[in-house]
Scaffold this active site. Structure first.
Site, PDB file in Angstrom:
ATOM      1  N   GLN A   1      -8.216  -6.729  -9.551  1.00 30.70           N
ATOM      2  CA  GLN A   1      -8.048  -5.267  -9.535  1.00 30.70           C
ATOM      3  C   GLN A   1      -6.587  -4.902  -9.796  1.00 30.70           C
ATOM      4  O   GLN A   1      -5.687  -5.415  -9.136  1.00 30.70           O
ATOM      5  CB  GLN A   1      -8.478  -4.763  -8.146  1.00 30.70           C
ATOM      6  CG  GLN A   1      -8.004  -3.391  -7.794  1.00 30.70           C
ATOM      7  CD  GLN A   1      -9.079  -2.319  -7.990  1.00 30.70           C
ATOM      8  OE1 GLN A   1      -9.909  -2.436  -8.886  1.00 30.70           O
ATOM      9  NE2 GLN A   1      -9.012  -1.313  -7.174  1.00 30.70           N
TER      10      GLN A   1
ATOM     11  N   ASP B   1     -11.855  10.115  -7.075  1.00 29.09           N
ATOM     12  CA  ASP B   1     -11.363   8.947  -7.816  1.00 29.09           C
ATOM     13  C   ASP B   1     -11.722   9.182  -9.283  1.00 29.09           C
ATOM     14  O   ASP B   1     -12.731   8.710  -9.783  1.00 29.09           O
ATOM     15  CB  ASP B   1     -12.038   7.678  -7.290  1.00 29.09           C
ATOM     16  CG  ASP B   1     -11.383   6.422  -7.845  1.00 29.09           C
ATOM     17  OD1 ASP B   1     -11.700   5.328  -7.355  1.00 29.09           O
ATOM     18  OD2 ASP B   1     -10.551   6.542  -8.773  1.00 29.09           O
TER      19      ASP B   1
ATOM     20  N   GLU C   1      -1.696   9.255 -11.041  1.00 24.08           N
ATOM     21  CA  GLU C   1      -1.188   8.038 -11.698  1.00 24.08           C
ATOM     22  C   GLU C   1      -1.148   8.211 -13.210  1.00 24.08           C
ATOM     23  O   GLU C   1      -2.197   8.329 -13.855  1.00 24.08           O
ATOM     24  CB  GLU C   1      -2.112   6.877 -11.320  1.00 24.08           C
ATOM     25  CG  GLU C   1      -2.384   6.770  -9.821  1.00 24.08           C
ATOM     26  CD  GLU C   1      -3.675   6.026  -9.510  1.00 24.08           C
ATOM     27  OE1 GLU C   1      -4.071   5.179 -10.332  1.00 24.08           O
ATOM     28  OE2 GLU C   1      -4.270   6.307  -8.458  1.00 24.08           O
TER      29      GLU C   1
ATOM     30  N   HIS D   1       0.844   3.599 -10.433  1.00 23.38           N
ATOM     31  CA  HIS D   1      -0.133   4.022  -9.412  1.00 23.38           C
ATOM     32  C   HIS D   1       0.583   4.765  -8.267  1.00 23.38           C
ATOM     33  O   HIS D   1       0.619   4.290  -7.129  1.00 23.38           O
ATOM     34  CB  HIS D   1      -0.836   2.764  -8.897  1.00 23.38           C
ATOM     35  CG  HIS D   1      -2.091   3.011  -8.123  1.00 23.38           C
ATOM     36  ND1 HIS D   1      -2.144   3.690  -6.936  1.00 23.38           N
ATOM     37  CD2 HIS D   1      -3.371   2.630  -8.361  1.00 23.38           C
ATOM     38  CE1 HIS D   1      -3.381   3.732  -6.493  1.00 23.38           C
ATOM     39  NE2 HIS D   1      -4.140   3.114  -7.333  1.00 23.38           N
TER      40      HIS D   1
ATOM     41  N   ARG E   1       0.856  -1.210   0.000  1.00 26.66           N
ATOM     42  CA  ARG E   1       0.000   0.000   0.000  1.00 26.66           C
ATOM     43  C   ARG E   1       0.884   1.249   0.000  1.00 26.66           C
ATOM     44  O   ARG E   1       1.332   1.725   1.057  1.00 26.66           O
ATOM     45  CB  ARG E   1      -0.915   0.010   1.230  1.00 26.66           C
ATOM     46  CG  ARG E   1      -1.760   1.282   1.344  1.00 26.66           C
ATOM     47  CD  ARG E   1      -2.801   1.407   0.284  1.00 26.66           C
ATOM     48  NE  ARG E   1      -3.771   0.327   0.339  1.00 26.66           N
ATOM     49  CZ  ARG E   1      -4.613   0.048  -0.642  1.00 26.66           C
ATOM     50  NH1 ARG E   1      -4.599   0.761  -1.732  1.00 26.66           N
ATOM     51  NH2 ARG E   1      -5.444  -0.952  -0.532  1.00 26.66           N
TER      52      ARG E   1
ATOM     53  N   ARG F   1       1.881  -6.377 -10.091  1.00 24.83           N
ATOM     54  CA  ARG F   1       2.318  -5.843  -8.781  1.00 24.83           C
ATOM     55  C   ARG F   1       2.346  -6.912  -7.698  1.00 24.83           C
ATOM     56  O   ARG F   1       2.823  -6.664  -6.597  1.00 24.83           O
ATOM     57  CB  ARG F   1       1.425  -4.678  -8.353  1.00 24.83           C
ATOM     58  CG  ARG F   1      -0.015  -5.084  -8.097  1.00 24.83           C
ATOM     59  CD  ARG F   1      -0.872  -3.897  -7.623  1.00 24.83           C
ATOM     60  NE  ARG F   1      -2.237  -4.348  -7.322  1.00 24.83           N
ATOM     61  CZ  ARG F   1      -3.117  -3.600  -6.661  1.00 24.83           C
ATOM     62  NH1 ARG F   1      -2.785  -2.378  -6.264  1.00 24.83           N
ATOM     63  NH2 ARG F   1      -4.337  -4.060  -6.412  1.00 24.83           N
TER      64      ARG F   1
HETATM   65  O1  TA6 Z   1      -6.371   4.429  -8.729  1.00 23.07           O
HETATM   66  C1  TA6 Z   1      -7.574   4.554  -8.043  1.00 23.07           C
HETATM   67  C2  TA6 Z   1      -8.094   3.175  -7.688  1.00 23.07           C
HETATM   68  O2  TA6 Z   1      -8.496   2.479  -8.827  1.00 23.07           O
HETATM   69  C3  TA6 Z   1      -9.228   3.381  -6.675  1.00 23.07           C
HETATM   70  O3  TA6 Z   1     -10.470   3.063  -7.258  1.00 23.07           O
HETATM   71  C4  TA6 Z   1      -8.835   2.457  -5.515  1.00 23.07           C
HETATM   72  O4  TA6 Z   1      -9.370   1.184  -5.689  1.00 23.07           O
HETATM   73  C5  TA6 Z   1      -7.309   2.472  -5.632  1.00 23.07           C
HETATM   74  O5  TA6 Z   1      -7.074   2.390  -7.034  1.00 23.07           O
HETATM   75  C6  TA6 Z   1      -6.581   1.436  -4.819  1.00 23.07           C
HETATM   76  O6  TA6 Z   1      -6.745   0.170  -5.374  1.00 23.07           O
HETATM   77  P1  TA6 Z   1      -6.032  -1.087  -4.617  1.00 23.07           P
HETATM   78  O7  TA6 Z   1      -6.416  -2.279  -5.395  1.00 23.07           O
HETATM   79  O8  TA6 Z   1      -4.532  -0.834  -4.632  1.00 23.07           O
HETATM   80  O9  TA6 Z   1      -6.552  -1.055  -3.197  1.00 23.07           O
END
Ligand code: TA6
Length: 292
Positions: free
Chosen positions: A74, A200, A259, A155, A56, A79
């Site tokens: 996601q 966001d 990002e 990111h 994080r 990563r």
């Molecule tokens: O970059 C923004 C985002 O897509 C948010 O919607 C939030 O989910 C963030 O990334 C963090 O995502 P993660 O999967 O690292 O917790």
């Protein structure tokens, strides 16, 4: 050398004193310090350095999918994988004195989820002025002649003194997709971005340069990018922060994600083709006019 939880990491040092650290896990940059030893990236005090969880903070690499815009987990799997040091990279000139080349190729397991072969080379480099440069080169090495399509983001979590004293310039008047309103498309009204609640947004077709002004620290982060037309701006604010186990309740006050990304128009590569995405970060005194 060994980082947290015994995970391997590489430390880059520039002769002028700036440093950067990148874990082989996720090819994840977790630290970028200027020549006064000030940390410029945000990493949560509750970050979990334990696969398969993403760290994080720092600069997670989102590939082959940004966000939940697709069928993979996601932000894709890059990563959450162990990268290797690329000891024999194709010639790639740099004037950096301190850099590392990392490479990721798909595992059998990844091929199940995303049936393509590729070579993803990431170079992390410190510039002489303490700039941090990331260059991704992704090549389609499919033997079956198949093209593949991906979205991508660096990111990046920037460390800021107080989010309510931060402005982002160069995104005024642009269209964006609002992740908090069903990814609906809006147009940013006039002024520089300021922050007083969760944000966001995926800004589309953004300029190559974006500035983040930290009023209190009298510091401006400048992002310069190439091959990365979009820019995501994210701060979870208080409510969302409380739902994240690897993020302190108050930490939203001291971070902002801006990002450099490819989201709106995914990249398609035929076998043999290569895509390059470059991001250069610098931190300059705030007297810097971001219009330069
Ligand atoms: O970059 C923004 C985002 O897509 C948010 O919607 C939030 O989910 C963030 O990334 C963090 O995502 P993660 O999967 O690292 O917790």
């Amino acid at each position: 050398c060994k980082g947290i939880n015994g995970l391997d990491k590489v430390v880059l040092r520039d002769p002028r004193g700036s440093t950067a650290e990148v874990y082989l896990y996720g090819a994840h940059v977790t630290s970028w310090k200027n020549d006064h030893g000030e940390e410029l990236l945000f990493v949560s005090s509750k970050a979990i350095f334990k696969p398969p969880k993403a760290i994080r903070g720092g600069i997670p690499i989102c590939f082959p999918q940004f966000g939940n815009h697709g069928s993979l987990e996601q932000h894709g799997f890059a990563r959450n994988r162990f990268w290797s040091i690329d000891t024999d990279p194709p010639p790639f000139p740099t004037n950096s004195k301190s850099f590392i080349d990392l490479i990721l190729k798909p595992s059998e397991e990844d091929m199940q989820k995303w049936p393509h072969s590729y070579e993803f080379r990431l170079r992390v480099a410190l510039g002489t002025g303490g700039d941090l440069m990331l260059t991704s080169r992704i090549r389609n090495t499919n033997a079956d002649g198949k093209p593949f399509t991906f979205t991508f983001a660096y990111h990046t979590y920037f460390s800021v003194s107080d989010i309510s004293e931060v402005r982002v310039e160069c995104l005024e008047t642009l269209d964006y997709l609002d992740n908090l309103q069903n990814k609906e498309r809006f147009t940013e009204q006039g002024d520089a971005l300021t922050f007083e609640s969760e944000v966001d947004k995926i800004y589309l077709s953004t300029p190559t340069k974006i500035a983040i002004l930290d009023h209190e620290k009298k510091r401006t982060f400048v992002l310069r990018k190439d091959g990365l037309p979009d820019a995501v701006v994210w701060n979870p604010w208080d409510k969302k922060a409380k739902t994240m186990a690897d993020f302190g309740d108050d930490e939203y006050k001291h971070m902002l994600c801006v990002e450099a990304a490819v989201v709106e128009k995914p990249i398609t590569l035929k076998p043999g083709e290569e895509w390059k995405g470059r991001l250069e970060l610098s931190a300059v005194p705030s007297s810097y006019c971001s219009g330069q």
